[in-house]
Design a protein around this motif. Structure first.
Motif, PDB file in Angstrom:
ATOM      1  N   LEU A 205       0.839  -1.213   0.000  1.00 44.50           N
ATOM      2  CA  LEU A 205       0.000   0.000   0.000  1.00 44.50           C
ATOM      3  C   LEU A 205       0.863   1.248   0.000  1.00 44.50           C
ATOM      4  CD1 LEU A 205      -2.791   1.359   0.225  1.00 44.50           C
ATOM      5  CD2 LEU A 205      -2.582   1.137   2.718  1.00 44.50           C
ATOM      6  N   GLY A 206       1.911   1.274   0.825  1.00 43.43           N
ATOM      7  CA  GLY A 206       2.784   2.444   0.900  1.00 43.43           C
ATOM      8  C   GLY A 206       2.021   3.691   1.293  1.00 43.43           C
ATOM      9  N   ASP A 207       2.279   4.776   0.583  1.00 44.30           N
ATOM     10  CA  ASP A 207       1.577   6.032   0.882  1.00 44.30           C
ATOM     11  C   ASP A 207       0.456   6.315  -0.110  1.00 44.30           C
ATOM     12  OD1 ASP A 207       3.082   6.608  -1.348  1.00 44.30           O
ATOM     13  OD2 ASP A 207       4.169   8.305  -0.462  1.00 44.30           O
ATOM     14  N   LYS A 208       0.058   5.294  -0.873  1.00 41.45           N
ATOM     15  CA  LYS A 208      -1.035   5.466  -1.831  1.00 41.45           C
ATOM     16  C   LYS A 208      -2.376   5.424  -1.096  1.00 41.45           C
ATOM     17  CE  LYS A 208      -0.061   1.832  -4.344  1.00 41.45           C
ATOM     18  NZ  LYS A 208       1.044   1.295  -3.537  1.00 41.45           N
ATOM     19  N   PRO A 209      -3.391   6.087  -1.605  1.00 38.66           N
ATOM     20  CA  PRO A 209      -4.709   6.002  -0.966  1.00 38.66           C
ATOM     21  C   PRO A 209      -5.341   4.621  -1.116  1.00 38.66           C
ATOM     22  CG  PRO A 209      -4.846   7.268  -2.990  1.00 38.66           C
ATOM     23  CD  PRO A 209      -3.391   7.033  -2.738  1.00 38.66           C
ATOM     24  N   TYR A 210      -5.034   3.931  -2.237  1.00 40.98           N
ATOM     25  CA  TYR A 210      -5.579   2.605  -2.491  1.00 40.98           C
ATOM     26  C   TYR A 210      -4.471   1.699  -3.025  1.00 40.98           C
ATOM     27  CZ  TYR A 210      -9.868   5.286  -2.085  1.00 40.98           C
ATOM     28  OH  TYR A 210     -10.840   6.116  -1.620  1.00 40.98           O
ATOM     29  N   LEU A 211      -4.705   0.400  -3.011  1.00 38.52           N
ATOM     30  CA  LEU A 211      -3.650  -0.550  -3.354  1.00 38.52           C
ATOM     31  C   LEU A 211      -3.075  -0.357  -4.753  1.00 38.52           C
ATOM     32  CD1 LEU A 211      -4.706  -3.990  -1.805  1.00 38.52           C
ATOM     33  CD2 LEU A 211      -2.555  -2.771  -1.441  1.00 38.52           C
ATOM     34  N   LEU A 212      -3.950  -0.035  -5.711  1.00 39.05           N
ATOM     35  CA  LEU A 212      -3.490   0.091  -7.091  1.00 39.05           C
ATOM     36  C   LEU A 212      -3.252   1.531  -7.523  1.00 39.05           C
ATOM     37  CD1 LEU A 212      -5.714  -2.603  -8.878  1.00 39.05           C
ATOM     38  CD2 LEU A 212      -3.488  -2.878  -7.769  1.00 39.05           C
ATOM     39  N   GLY A 213      -3.465   2.463  -6.615  1.00 32.73           N
ATOM     40  CA  GLY A 213      -3.244   3.856  -6.991  1.00 32.73           C
ATOM     41  C   GLY A 213      -4.248   4.810  -6.385  1.00 32.73           C
ATOM     42  N   LYS A 214      -4.804   5.691  -7.218  1.00 33.15           N
ATOM     43  CA  LYS A 214      -5.677   6.759  -6.733  1.00 33.15           C
ATOM     44  C   LYS A 214      -7.149   6.373  -6.667  1.00 33.15           C
ATOM     45  CE  LYS A 214      -2.668  10.500  -8.384  1.00 33.15           C
ATOM     46  NZ  LYS A 214      -2.567  11.718  -9.249  1.00 33.15           N
ATOM     47  N   GLU A 215      -7.530   5.291  -7.333  1.00 35.20           N
ATOM     48  CA  GLU A 215      -8.935   4.894  -7.379  1.00 35.20           C
ATOM     49  C   GLU A 215      -9.147   3.569  -6.654  1.00 35.20           C
ATOM     50  OE1 GLU A 215     -11.212   6.849  -8.626  1.00 35.20           O
ATOM     51  OE2 GLU A 215      -9.755   8.319  -9.383  1.00 35.20           O
ATOM     52  N   MET A 216     -10.309   3.452  -5.999  1.00 33.41           N
ATOM     53  CA  MET A 216     -10.627   2.215  -5.293  1.00 33.41           C
ATOM     54  C   MET A 216     -10.974   1.117  -6.299  1.00 33.41           C
ATOM     55  SD  MET A 216     -12.977   1.729  -1.913  1.00 33.41           S
ATOM     56  CE  MET A 216     -14.540   1.144  -2.522  1.00 33.41           C
ATOM     57  N   SER A 217     -10.419  -0.064  -6.084  1.00 35.04           N
ATOM     58  CA  SER A 217     -10.642  -1.194  -6.977  1.00 35.04           C
ATOM     59  C   SER A 217     -11.288  -2.342  -6.209  1.00 35.04           C
ATOM     60  CB  SER A 217      -9.298  -1.662  -7.569  1.00 35.04           C
ATOM     61  OG  SER A 217      -8.494  -2.216  -6.532  1.00 35.04           O
TER      62      SER A 217
ATOM     63  N   LYS B 120      -9.916   3.369   7.992  1.00 34.68           N
ATOM     64  CA  LYS B 120     -10.753   4.484   8.419  1.00 34.68           C
ATOM     65  C   LYS B 120     -11.245   5.299   7.223  1.00 34.68           C
ATOM     66  CE  LYS B 120     -10.937   8.299  11.727  1.00 34.68           C
ATOM     67  NZ  LYS B 120     -10.207   9.072  12.758  1.00 34.68           N
ATOM     68  N   ARG B 121     -10.380   5.525   6.248  1.00 33.49           N
ATOM     69  CA  ARG B 121     -10.751   6.328   5.079  1.00 33.49           C
ATOM     70  C   ARG B 121     -11.880   5.664   4.291  1.00 33.49           C
ATOM     71  NH1 ARG B 121      -6.076   7.025   3.593  1.00 33.49           N
ATOM     72  NH2 ARG B 121      -5.749   5.257   2.189  1.00 33.49           N
ATOM     73  N   ILE B 122     -11.744   4.383   4.026  1.00 32.27           N
ATOM     74  CA  ILE B 122     -12.788   3.680   3.267  1.00 32.27           C
ATOM     75  C   ILE B 122     -14.046   3.517   4.110  1.00 32.27           C
ATOM     76  CG2 ILE B 122     -13.401   1.495   2.158  1.00 32.27           C
ATOM     77  CD1 ILE B 122     -10.489   1.213   1.306  1.00 32.27           C
ATOM     78  N   GLY B 123     -13.869   3.194   5.387  1.00 37.73           N
ATOM     79  CA  GLY B 123     -15.023   2.991   6.268  1.00 37.73           C
ATOM     80  C   GLY B 123     -15.867   4.232   6.412  1.00 37.73           C
ATOM     81  N   GLU B 124     -15.242   5.364   6.672  1.00 40.78           N
ATOM     82  CA  GLU B 124     -16.001   6.604   6.870  1.00 40.78           C
ATOM     83  C   GLU B 124     -16.654   7.090   5.587  1.00 40.78           C
ATOM     84  OE1 GLU B 124     -13.802   8.643  10.716  1.00 40.78           O
ATOM     85  OE2 GLU B 124     -13.187   9.291   8.705  1.00 40.78           O
ATOM     86  N   ALA B 125     -16.099   6.715   4.440  1.00 37.96           N
ATOM     87  CA  ALA B 125     -16.678   7.138   3.160  1.00 37.96           C
ATOM     88  C   ALA B 125     -17.907   6.323   2.773  1.00 37.96           C
ATOM     89  CB  ALA B 125     -15.621   7.037   2.060  1.00 37.96           C
ATOM     90  N   HIS B 126     -18.087   5.144   3.378  1.00 38.98           N
ATOM     91  CA  HIS B 126     -19.150   4.250   2.923  1.00 38.98           C
ATOM     92  C   HIS B 126     -20.143   3.813   3.999  1.00 38.98           C
ATOM     93  CE1 HIS B 126     -16.011   3.757  -0.186  1.00 38.98           C
ATOM     94  NE2 HIS B 126     -17.013   3.520  -1.008  1.00 38.98           N
ATOM     95  N   PHE B 127     -19.808   4.021   5.273  1.00 38.24           N
ATOM     96  CA  PHE B 127     -20.671   3.535   6.353  1.00 38.24           C
ATOM     97  C   PHE B 127     -21.024   4.659   7.318  1.00 38.24           C
ATOM     98  CE2 PHE B 127     -18.221  -0.047   4.823  1.00 38.24           C
ATOM     99  CZ  PHE B 127     -19.158  -1.077   4.750  1.00 38.24           C
ATOM    100  N   LYS B 128     -22.206   4.550   7.902  1.00 39.00           N
ATOM    101  CA  LYS B 128     -22.640   5.513   8.903  1.00 39.00           C
ATOM    102  C   LYS B 128     -21.897   5.267  10.214  1.00 39.00           C
ATOM    103  CE  LYS B 128     -27.304   5.596   6.912  1.00 39.00           C
ATOM    104  NZ  LYS B 128     -28.740   5.273   7.164  1.00 39.00           N
ATOM    105  N   SER B 129     -21.906   6.269  11.072  1.00 38.26           N
ATOM    106  CA  SER B 129     -21.168   6.163  12.332  1.00 38.26           C
ATOM    107  C   SER B 129     -21.724   5.077  13.249  1.00 38.26           C
ATOM    108  CB  SER B 129     -21.170   7.505  13.068  1.00 38.26           C
ATOM    109  OG  SER B 129     -22.504   7.910  13.358  1.00 38.26           O
ATOM    110  N   ASP B 130     -23.027   4.768  13.117  1.00 32.20           N
ATOM    111  CA  ASP B 130     -23.586   3.702  13.959  1.00 32.20           C
ATOM    112  C   ASP B 130     -23.348   2.321  13.344  1.00 32.20           C
ATOM    113  OD1 ASP B 130     -25.302   4.084  11.825  1.00 32.20           O
ATOM    114  OD2 ASP B 130     -27.123   3.731  12.986  1.00 32.20           O
ATOM    115  N   GLU B 131     -22.755   2.276  12.153  1.00 31.93           N
ATOM    116  CA  GLU B 131     -22.407   1.002  11.523  1.00 31.93           C
ATOM    117  C   GLU B 131     -20.928   0.661  11.753  1.00 31.93           C
ATOM    118  OE1 GLU B 131     -25.498   1.011   7.746  1.00 31.93           O
ATOM    119  OE2 GLU B 131     -23.605   2.096   7.557  1.00 31.93           O
ATOM    120  N   LEU B 132     -20.085   1.668  11.624  1.00 30.30           N
ATOM    121  CA  LEU B 132     -18.663   1.543  11.941  1.00 30.30           C
ATOM    122  C   LEU B 132     -18.271   2.780  12.737  1.00 30.30           C
ATOM    123  CD1 LEU B 132     -16.959   0.300   8.628  1.00 30.30           C
ATOM    124  CD2 LEU B 132     -17.551  -1.046  10.620  1.00 30.30           C
TER     125      LEU B 132
END
Length: 289
Positions: free
Chosen positions: A217-229, A266-278
């Motif tokens: 992963l390094g310092d990339k936002p996602y494993l393959l780069g800038k977009e979620m796969s 945290k980045r992926i979780g907060e972007a897709h789930f409500k606070s009462d879900e995660l």
């Protein structure tokens, strides 16, 4: 008289097995009688999950979480049904959509991509596509076994985890379900080889897996780069299980030693789930454990 004595001897020798089988049959009938009749809306995906347990995570299976994350990311309407119905492949997750039933998380996701004409997951570079395939297989089919071990076999943590998993299943059904699920998973783990290692060896392997993933992963936002796969959907769904633990496992501690993996979840979780879900505002495992 000889036949009667034979029957009596058989019942005496195998009474535990007979009682267990009888209880399972009665429990299965009770579940079928108590099964809710759902009205299925057209165009809505019905995602079948395990009964809600006492976990700080809305899906205790990484594969159910994987489909749930995909549905959210793709903005596909869906509803979750929590029960013990294991579907046509005798595994979770499985889905129902407009009368069609599909099971296995990978098959479900590719079915939905085609069904709803979802764009954005294509990888045009052949080498990168091969890397993505290998990473996804590694996460789903290899690295995940340390999670299964920590939930079901770990001699220190498993009893607490199993009680939490089946906390919503009524007695006495819960007793039978726990026994059959635990025995089945233990045999499965022995079959794939994981439980043939010592506890320290299992978690040492898990820590090395997490080290490799953190480096990839390094310092990339996602494993393959800038977009979620699709690889990220698999990886998040496994890492989240170690992030939200009731009793922290050595693998969970190893995950939290990598800042980039913690931030990634945290980045992926907060972007897709409500606070009462995660709920990332709380510390897991919680101080009450």
């Amino acid at each position: 008289m000889e036949h009667v004595n034979t029957v009596i001897s058989f019942v005496s020798n195998y009474r535990v097995a007979i009682l267990s089988a009888l209880t399972l049959v009665l429990a299965t009938r009770a579940l079928k009688r108590g099964k809710k009749q759902h009205t299925y809306e057209p165009g809505v995906v019905y995602l079948y999950d395990f009964p809600k347990g006492d976990f700080p995570l809305l899906h205790i299976s990484p594969f159910v979480l994987k489909v749930s994350l995909f549905l959210r990311h793709a903005n596909i309407p869906f509803k979750v049904i929590n029960n013990l119905d294991m579907g046509p492949r005798n595994k979770k997750p499985w889905i129902r959509l407009d009368g069609e039933v599909v099971s296995d998380s990978d098959i479900i996701i590719h079915y939905l991509i085609k069904k709803f004409n979802i764009k954005g997951f294509e990888i045009n570079d052949a080498d990168l596509a091969a890397d993505a395939h290998l990473l996804r297989r590694f996460i789903d089919d290899a690295a995940v076994w340390s999670l299964v071990y920590s939930r079901w076999v770990d001699p220190i943590n498993c009893s607490t985890n199993i009680d939490a998993i089946f906390s919503s299943v009524p007695f006495p059904i819960s007793v039978i379900v726990k026994r059959f699920a635990s025995n089945g998973t233990s045999k499965q783990l022995y079959g794939v080889g994981i439980s043939r290692y010592s506890r320290d060896e299992v978690y040492e392997r898990a820590a090395k897996d997490l080290d490799a993933l953190a480096r990839r992963l390094g310092d990339k936002p996602y494993l393959l780069g800038k977009e979620m796969s699709l690889v990220d959907i698999s990886l998040f769904s496994m890492l989240a299980q170690f992030t939200f633990e009731i009793v922290q496992s050595p693998a969970g501690a190893a995950l939290k030693s990598h800042r980039n993996l913690v931030d990634y979840v945290k980045r992926i979780g907060e972007a897709h789930f409500k606070s009462d879900e995660l709920d990332f505002s709380k510390s897991y495992p919680s101080s009450r454990q």
